[in-house]
Design an enzyme around this catalytic site. Structure first.
Site, PDB file in Angstrom:
ATOM      1  CB  CYS A  64      58.307  33.962  17.177  1.00  0.00           C
ATOM      2  SG  CYS A  64      57.377  35.120  18.191  1.00  0.00           S
ATOM      3  CD  GLU A  66      56.916  29.687  17.761  1.00  0.00           C
ATOM      4  OE1 GLU A  66      57.825  30.535  17.805  1.00  0.00           O
ATOM      5  OE2 GLU A  66      56.038  29.592  18.617  1.00  0.00           O
TER       6      GLU A  66
HETATM    7  N1  THU Z   1      58.603  34.010  21.424  1.00  0.00           N
HETATM    8  C1  THU Z   1      58.856  33.019  20.491  1.00  0.00           C
HETATM    9  O1  THU Z   1      59.926  33.001  19.869  1.00  0.00           O
HETATM   10  N2  THU Z   1      57.920  32.079  20.286  1.00  0.00           N
HETATM   11  C2  THU Z   1      56.771  31.949  20.996  1.00  0.00           C
HETATM   12  O2  THU Z   1      55.999  31.025  20.750  1.00  0.00           O
HETATM   13  C3  THU Z   1      56.449  32.932  22.039  1.00  0.00           C
HETATM   14  C4  THU Z   1      57.357  34.094  22.148  1.00  0.00           C
HETATM   15  C5  THU Z   1      59.653  35.003  21.702  1.00  0.00           C
HETATM   16  C6  THU Z   1      59.427  36.394  21.225  1.00  0.00           C
HETATM   17  C7  THU Z   1      60.316  37.184  22.153  1.00  0.00           C
HETATM   18  O3  THU Z   1      61.647  37.183  21.641  1.00  0.00           O
HETATM   19  C8  THU Z   1      60.321  36.402  23.453  1.00  0.00           C
HETATM   20  O4  THU Z   1      59.846  35.106  23.102  1.00  0.00           O
HETATM   21  C9  THU Z   1      59.447  36.984  24.543  1.00  0.00           C
HETATM   22  O5  THU Z   1      58.175  37.235  24.067  1.00  0.00           O
END
Ligand code: THU
Length: 149
Positions: A64, A66
């Site tokens: 993700c 973050e």
């Molecule tokens: N995702 C993030 O990068 N941060 C979040 O807070 C929620 C989800 C990403 C993971 C994945 O690549 C995409 O969003 C869909 O879940």
């Protein structure tokens, strides 16, 4: 500085972080979800570390935005607990909510009062602390063993 002025300076900082997070969204590698997320992590020195989500054909290894920002900061020498705020942004109708795994990582590497500025690309945002986002968390202190009887 007056309280009102100080409030405005803090708000400007939050918006700057959201703008940086938005810029980082453009680097997202999202061939599977097409869902771009960006993050901007503020260090106490004023440095800003950005991150985006990076997906994987095996899905599980996806990182993700973050966590990309946090891990990048630590890899570049920033110390755990030295982050006053992190902004995260996505194309969501409500401000984006960090996933559970990211909340656990924020608990480990931030302070309980680190601000998490959650935004969307239409300009809505709201702020909670790391402690508020994961109440009752398993922390490094949880690993302290009980005295042997
Ligand atoms: N995702 C993030 O990068 N941060 C979040 O807070 C929620 C989800 C990403 C993971 C994945 O690549 C995409 O969003 C869909 O879940």
């Amino acid at each position: 500085m007056s309280q009102k002025k100080e409030g405005m300076v803090i708000e400007e900082l939050h918006i700057r972080l959201l703008d940086k997070a938005r810029e980082a969204m453009t680097n997202a590698y999202v061939p599977y979800s097409q869902f771009r997320v960006g993050a901007a992590l503020l260090h106490e020195s004023g440095d800003i570390y950005v991150g985006c989500n990076i997906e994987n054909a095996a899905y599980g290894p996806t990182n993700c935005a973050e966590r990309t920002a946090m891990f990048s900061a630590i890899a570049q020498g920033a110390k755990p607990g030295s982050f006053p705020a992190i902004a995260v942004i996505g194309h969501t109708s409500d401000p984006i909510a960090p996933c559970g795994v990211c909340r656990q990582v924020l608990v480990e590497l931030c302070s309980p009062d680190t601000k998490v500025i959650m935004g969307n690309t239409t300009g809505d945002y709201h702020i909670m602390t790391v402690a508020e986002l994961l109440p009752g968390a398993f922390t490094p202190a949880s690993l302290q063993k009980e005295e042997q009887q």
